[in-house]
Design an enzyme around this catalytic site. Structure first.
Site, PDB file in Angstrom:
ATOM      1  N   SER A  85       0.861  -1.195   0.000  1.00  0.00           N
ATOM      2  CA  SER A  85       0.000   0.000   0.000  1.00  0.00           C
ATOM      3  C   SER A  85       0.890   1.235   0.000  1.00  0.00           C
ATOM      4  O   SER A  85       2.025   1.201   0.507  1.00  0.00           O
ATOM      5  CB  SER A  85      -0.870   0.007   1.256  1.00  0.00           C
ATOM      6  OG  SER A  85      -1.465   1.269   1.425  1.00  0.00           O
TER       7      SER A  85
ATOM      8  N   TYR B 295      -1.538  -0.423  10.235  1.00  0.00           N
ATOM      9  CA  TYR B 295      -1.739  -1.164   8.984  1.00  0.00           C
ATOM     10  C   TYR B 295      -0.590  -0.822   8.016  1.00  0.00           C
ATOM     11  O   TYR B 295      -0.007  -1.706   7.387  1.00  0.00           O
ATOM     12  CB  TYR B 295      -3.100  -0.760   8.414  1.00  0.00           C
ATOM     13  CG  TYR B 295      -3.309  -0.975   6.946  1.00  0.00           C
ATOM     14  CD1 TYR B 295      -3.736  -2.203   6.448  1.00  0.00           C
ATOM     15  CD2 TYR B 295      -3.108   0.073   6.033  1.00  0.00           C
ATOM     16  CE1 TYR B 295      -3.951  -2.382   5.087  1.00  0.00           C
ATOM     17  CE2 TYR B 295      -3.325  -0.104   4.683  1.00  0.00           C
ATOM     18  CZ  TYR B 295      -3.737  -1.333   4.216  1.00  0.00           C
ATOM     19  OH  TYR B 295      -3.950  -1.513   2.874  1.00  0.00           O
TER      20      TYR B 295
HETATM   21  P1  NAP Z   1     -11.927  -5.441  -0.926  1.00  0.00           P
HETATM   22  O1  NAP Z   1     -12.453  -4.902  -2.198  1.00  0.00           O
HETATM   23  O2  NAP Z   1     -12.647  -5.083   0.321  1.00  0.00           O
HETATM   24  O3  NAP Z   1     -11.836  -7.028  -1.089  1.00  0.00           O
HETATM   25  C1  NAP Z   1     -11.378  -7.801  -0.052  1.00  0.00           C
HETATM   26  C2  NAP Z   1     -11.355  -9.258  -0.497  1.00  0.00           C
HETATM   27  O4  NAP Z   1     -10.638  -9.990   0.477  1.00  0.00           O
HETATM   28  C3  NAP Z   1     -12.706  -9.897  -0.605  1.00  0.00           C
HETATM   29  O5  NAP Z   1     -12.695 -10.781  -1.699  1.00  0.00           O
HETATM   30  C4  NAP Z   1     -12.855 -10.657   0.725  1.00  0.00           C
HETATM   31  O6  NAP Z   1     -13.777 -11.718   0.528  1.00  0.00           O
HETATM   32  C5  NAP Z   1     -11.406 -11.091   0.933  1.00  0.00           C
HETATM   33  N1  NAP Z   1     -10.928 -11.288   2.297  1.00  0.00           N
HETATM   34  C6  NAP Z   1     -11.040 -10.478   3.352  1.00  0.00           C
HETATM   35  N2  NAP Z   1     -10.402 -10.974   4.422  1.00  0.00           N
HETATM   36  C7  NAP Z   1      -9.839 -12.147   4.025  1.00  0.00           C
HETATM   37  C8  NAP Z   1      -9.054 -13.138   4.675  1.00  0.00           C
HETATM   38  N3  NAP Z   1      -8.707 -13.030   5.965  1.00  0.00           N
HETATM   39  N4  NAP Z   1      -8.655 -14.219   3.961  1.00  0.00           N
HETATM   40  C9  NAP Z   1      -9.011 -14.353   2.672  1.00  0.00           C
HETATM   41  N5  NAP Z   1      -9.749 -13.452   1.997  1.00  0.00           N
HETATM   42  C10 NAP Z   1     -10.176 -12.362   2.674  1.00  0.00           C
HETATM   43  O7  NAP Z   1     -10.392  -5.007  -0.662  1.00  0.00           O
HETATM   44  P2  NAP Z   1      -9.323  -4.296  -1.634  1.00  0.00           P
HETATM   45  O8  NAP Z   1      -9.423  -2.835  -1.455  1.00  0.00           O
HETATM   46  O9  NAP Z   1      -9.410  -4.875  -2.998  1.00  0.00           O
HETATM   47  O10 NAP Z   1      -7.956  -4.739  -0.928  1.00  0.00           O
HETATM   48  C11 NAP Z   1      -7.116  -5.732  -1.472  1.00  0.00           C
HETATM   49  C12 NAP Z   1      -5.681  -5.451  -1.086  1.00  0.00           C
HETATM   50  O11 NAP Z   1      -5.297  -4.158  -1.571  1.00  0.00           O
HETATM   51  C13 NAP Z   1      -5.390  -5.437   0.424  1.00  0.00           C
HETATM   52  O12 NAP Z   1      -4.120  -6.016   0.639  1.00  0.00           O
HETATM   53  C14 NAP Z   1      -5.312  -3.954   0.743  1.00  0.00           C
HETATM   54  O13 NAP Z   1      -4.512  -3.704   1.864  1.00  0.00           O
HETATM   55  C15 NAP Z   1      -4.679  -3.448  -0.535  1.00  0.00           C
HETATM   56  N6  NAP Z   1      -4.841  -2.000  -0.754  1.00  0.00           N
HETATM   57  C16 NAP Z   1      -6.071  -1.487  -1.013  1.00  0.00           C
HETATM   58  C17 NAP Z   1      -6.178  -0.121  -1.239  1.00  0.00           C
HETATM   59  C18 NAP Z   1      -7.498   0.539  -1.559  1.00  0.00           C
HETATM   60  O14 NAP Z   1      -7.552   1.782  -1.567  1.00  0.00           O
HETATM   61  N7  NAP Z   1      -8.546  -0.228  -1.842  1.00  0.00           N
HETATM   62  C19 NAP Z   1      -5.042   0.700  -1.200  1.00  0.00           C
HETATM   63  C20 NAP Z   1      -3.814   0.124  -0.912  1.00  0.00           C
HETATM   64  C21 NAP Z   1      -3.717  -1.238  -0.717  1.00  0.00           C
HETATM   65  P3  NAP Z   1     -14.495 -12.499   1.763  1.00  0.00           P
HETATM   66  O15 NAP Z   1     -15.280 -11.479   2.512  1.00  0.00           O
HETATM   67  O16 NAP Z   1     -15.347 -13.562   1.103  1.00  0.00           O
HETATM   68  O17 NAP Z   1     -13.371 -13.084   2.559  1.00  0.00           O
END
Ligand code: NAP
Length: 259
Positions: free
Chosen positions: A151, A164
């Site tokens: 991130s 985080y």
């Molecule tokens: P998201 O849209 O909320 O999706 C989260 C996904 O993770 C869902 O498929 C959820 O499905 C699954 N999940 C949650 N907890 C889990 C666990 N313990 N084990 C396995 N699966 C799990 O999240 P996102 O924003 O795409 O984030 C993905 C990655 O990008 C993360 O590493 C986050 O830190 C990183 N990131 C995001 C952003 C942003 O702005 N969005 C920025 C920087 C980095 P279920 O509920 O079925 O488990």
């Protein structure tokens, strides 16, 4: 350019390859699985809930992508082992692992964060990635590739994302250290996304004042898209990045990060 127009320019860099993406039933993980699949990969998707897994597999198959789905909470050892076992039973190898799962269970300051939350952050965001790779790497042929999803907050601490962010800084270090250990057979790289509207980031992006403030921190004056994070991940995972290992690619629209 529309999503459909962009997709017309995709290559087939993952033809014959097998790609496993954790936490991939929505958001960035799903977009990565979709991108790798549209470029020819057979994909294995996973997350905690069977219903989400089933729906995501159907969505990928509807796009002509070869996909299987397995329930896997990344902190559950038995489910991690099952994820790798099922992948090998089906495809016999894994060429790409994208370790994408993370949590941010607290918006407290670092010193106010409870010990159990500190443990959960370490366990989900860092330790489970290492343990999954212990199971996966014996099945990864020479030329394979590992990508960690970090991130921007690894480089730029932001309120409500500080501890985080420290776990995401750890992934940058893990990338360097593991690249050393895996070389020359397996490349290890990392993507550090800026803010992308997803369920995970909704508490930031659905508050208009916060959203405008974040957009103001970017040079491109907008939030990112899941497809833009997927494009960067696909590049690093592909042979186009064959001379890149141990690196972190920041995909943040030009937020302040590092020289
Ligand atoms: P998201 O849209 O909320 O999706 C989260 C996904 O993770 C869902 O498929 C959820 O499905 C699954 N999940 C949650 N907890 C889990 C666990 N313990 N084990 C396995 N699966 C799990 O999240 P996102 O924003 O795409 O984030 C993905 C990655 O990008 C993360 O590493 C986050 O830190 C990183 N990131 C995001 C952003 C942003 O702005 N969005 C920025 C920087 C980095 P279920 O509920 O079925 O488990």
């Amino acid at each position: 350019m529309s999503k459909m127009e962009r997709e017309k320019n995709f290559g087939r860099r993952f033809e014959g390859k097998v790609a496993l993406v954790t936490a991939s039933t929505q958001g960035i993980g799903f977009a990565i699985a979709e991108r790798l699949g549209l470029e020819g990969a057979s994909v294995i998707i996973s997350s905690r809930k069977q219903k989400n897994v089933d729906e995501a597999v159907e969505q990928l198959k509807a796009r002509g992508i070869k996909a299987i789905g397995v329930v896997c909470h990344v902190s559950n050892a038995q489910q991690r082992k099952n994820l790798i076992d099922r992948s090998i039973q089906r495809y016999g190898k894994i060429d790409v692992v994208v370790s994408n799962a993370a949590v941010n269970p607290s918006v407290e300051t670092i010193l106010e964060t409870e010990e159990a939350i500190l443990d959960k952050l370490w366990e989900t965001n860092v330790k489970s990635s290492i343990l999954l790779l212990k199971d996966a790497v014996p099945h990864m042929p020479k030329g394979s590739s590992i990508i960690f999803i970090s991130s921007m907050s690894a480089f730029l601490p932001q309120p409500s994302l500080t501890m985080y962010g420290v776990t995401k800084t750890a992934l940058v270090g893990l990338t360097k250290a593991l690249a050393l250990e895996m070389a020359p057979d397996i490349r290890v790289n990392c993507v550090a996304p800026g803010t992308v509207p997803t369920h995970f980031a909704s508490y930031l992006t659905t508050n208009n004042d916060v959203k405008v403030a974040i957009e103001g921190l970017t040079l491109l004056k907008r939030l990112g898209t899941t497809e833009e994070i997927a494009a960067a991940t696909a590049f690093l995972a592909s042979d186009d990045a064959s001379y890149i290992t141990g690196e972190t690619l920041v995909v943040s629209g030009g937020m302040p990060s590092r020289l």
